[in-house]
Design a protein around this motif. Structure first.
Motif, PDB file in Angstrom:
ATOM      1  N   ASN A   6      35.272   9.178  26.658  1.00  0.00           N
ATOM      2  CA  ASN A   6      34.126   8.037  26.388  1.00  0.00           C
ATOM      3  C   ASN A   6      34.315   6.962  25.689  1.00  0.00           C
ATOM      4  N   GLU A   7      35.163   7.191  24.420  1.00  0.00           N
ATOM      5  CA  GLU A   7      35.183   6.093  23.203  1.00  0.00           C
ATOM      6  C   GLU A   7      36.618   5.285  23.907  1.00  0.00           C
ATOM      7  N   LEU A   8      37.379   5.701  24.714  1.00  0.00           N
ATOM      8  CA  LEU A   8      38.353   4.714  25.414  1.00  0.00           C
ATOM      9  C   LEU A   8      37.722   4.007  26.652  1.00  0.00           C
ATOM     10  N   LYS A   9      36.921   4.692  27.387  1.00  0.00           N
ATOM     11  CA  LYS A   9      36.031   3.887  28.550  1.00  0.00           C
ATOM     12  C   LYS A   9      35.391   2.665  27.990  1.00  0.00           C
ATOM     13  N   GLN A  10      34.755   2.930  26.747  1.00  0.00           N
ATOM     14  CA  GLN A  10      33.857   1.917  26.197  1.00  0.00           C
ATOM     15  C   GLN A  10      34.898   0.541  25.829  1.00  0.00           C
ATOM     16  N   ILE A  11      36.034   0.791  25.405  1.00  0.00           N
ATOM     17  CA  ILE A  11      36.833  -0.609  25.148  1.00  0.00           C
ATOM     18  C   ILE A  11      37.996  -0.757  26.307  1.00  0.00           C
ATOM     19  N   THR A  12      37.721  -0.134  27.440  1.00  0.00           N
ATOM     20  CA  THR A  12      38.634  -0.593  28.427  1.00  0.00           C
ATOM     21  C   THR A  12      37.693  -1.414  29.597  1.00  0.00           C
ATOM     22  N   SER A  13      38.354  -2.392  29.824  1.00  0.00           N
ATOM     23  CA  SER A  13      37.835  -3.285  30.991  1.00  0.00           C
ATOM     24  C   SER A  13      38.282  -2.970  32.244  1.00  0.00           C
ATOM     25  N   ILE A  14      37.598  -2.430  33.088  1.00  0.00           N
ATOM     26  CA  ILE A  14      37.779  -1.811  34.422  1.00  0.00           C
ATOM     27  C   ILE A  14      37.779  -2.912  35.327  1.00  0.00           C
ATOM     28  N   ARG A  15      38.959  -3.096  36.214  1.00  0.00           N
ATOM     29  CA  ARG A  15      39.068  -4.000  37.304  1.00  0.00           C
ATOM     30  C   ARG A  15      39.418  -3.511  38.571  1.00  0.00           C
ATOM     31  N   LYS A  16      38.613  -3.983  39.521  1.00  0.00           N
ATOM     32  CA  LYS A  16      38.935  -3.308  41.092  1.00  0.00           C
ATOM     33  C   LYS A  16      40.651  -3.740  41.249  1.00  0.00           C
ATOM     34  N   GLY A  17      41.018  -2.660  41.884  1.00  0.00           N
ATOM     35  CA  GLY A  17      42.691  -3.006  42.258  1.00  0.00           C
ATOM     36  C   GLY A  17      43.467  -2.927  41.100  1.00  0.00           C
ATOM     37  N   GLU A  18      43.054  -2.651  39.988  1.00  0.00           N
ATOM     38  CA  GLU A  18      44.021  -2.485  38.674  1.00  0.00           C
ATOM     39  C   GLU A  18      43.657  -1.130  38.031  1.00  0.00           C
ATOM     40  N   THR A  19      44.810  -0.692  37.502  1.00  0.00           N
ATOM     41  CA  THR A  19      44.705   0.766  36.434  1.00  0.00           C
ATOM     42  C   THR A  19      45.277   0.401  35.224  1.00  0.00           C
ATOM     43  N   LYS A  20      44.100   0.374  34.256  1.00  0.00           N
ATOM     44  CA  LYS A  20      44.726   0.033  32.753  1.00  0.00           C
ATOM     45  C   LYS A  20      45.095   1.531  32.142  1.00  0.00           C
TER      46      LYS A  20
END
Length: 221
Positions: A6-20
């Motif tokens: 959950n902590e990682l999710k909060q600081i990761t910007s999700i973009r369609k077509g990309e994987t961070k």
């Protein structure tokens, strides 16, 4: 502090077509689970700047981990760097020691740095003994000592180090601080061979140059 998904999710910007990377990092809820995770690398932060203060330097490095983690989480996960290969472990926090350091004199700061050494070396030993490679971010360069000691203890032998830095951090063992982690590690036989890459002449004393000239285990360019 062990990181959570959950902590990682909060600081990761999700973009369609990309994987961070932050979407793929593995996490654990118990330190004993490190050895069971199928990831070669362990990402670890050290939130302190006491060793720098003990070397008459400027504080601030304790915040490096939080700032850097947010950037790393938003790097692309692709065939060149796969997030699944990395366990995002979390960070060593030294809030109580940092509070003590606020009004401490030089002698006390160096004693506090030794306490940090113990915590860092113990955790690095666990990681290396689990046949994984630690990636350490944050804290002062005093933490090279804990990294070397923990690795050497886990492997049962001294290791060699490449320090890409304008400074050698090989100052006199006068009490622990950010400027003498390598000299302490060498004196205590956790460090076998040492090479300083990109050394700046104007940051290095004549005494240190003499030591490097006289010791075949020490070198620089």
């Amino acid at each position: 502090h062990l990181l959570t998904q959950n902590e990682l999710k909060q600081i990761t910007s999700i973009r369609k077509g990309e994987t961070k990377l932050g979407e793929c990092f593995k996490t654990i809820s118990n330190l004993n689970d490190i050895k069971d995770v199928n990831s070669q690398y362990v990402l670890l932060g050290i939130e302190e700047d006491i060793g720098i203060r003990a070397n008459l330097g400027k504080p601030g490095a304790k915040d490096c981990w939080q700032q850097t983690l947010a950037s790393i989480c938003n790097v692309q996960s692709n065939p060149f760097l796969k997030g699944e290969d990395i366990l995002a472990l979390g960070s060593l926090r030294f809030n109580e020691l940092i509070t003590k350091a606020e009004n401490a004199d030089l002698e006390e700061l160096r004693k506090l740095t030794s306490l940090i050494d113990q915590e860092v070396s113990q955790l690095i030993k666990v990681i290396v003994a689990s046949d994984k490679t630690p990636i350490v971010i944050g804290g002062g360069h005093n933490n090279c000592y804990g990294n070397l000691k923990g690795s050497a203890d886990a492997l049962g032998k001294p290791i060699s180090a490449l320090n890409i830095d304008p400074h050698t951090d090989y100052r006199t063992p006068e009490g622990r601080h950010s400027g003498n982690g390598f000299s302490y590690a060498y004196a205590e036989r956790f460090l076998k061979r040492y090479f300083a890459f990109g050394l700046h002449e104007n940051y290095t004393s004549s005494e240190i140059f003499s030591q490097f000239k006289d010791n075949k285990h020490l070198d620089y360019n």
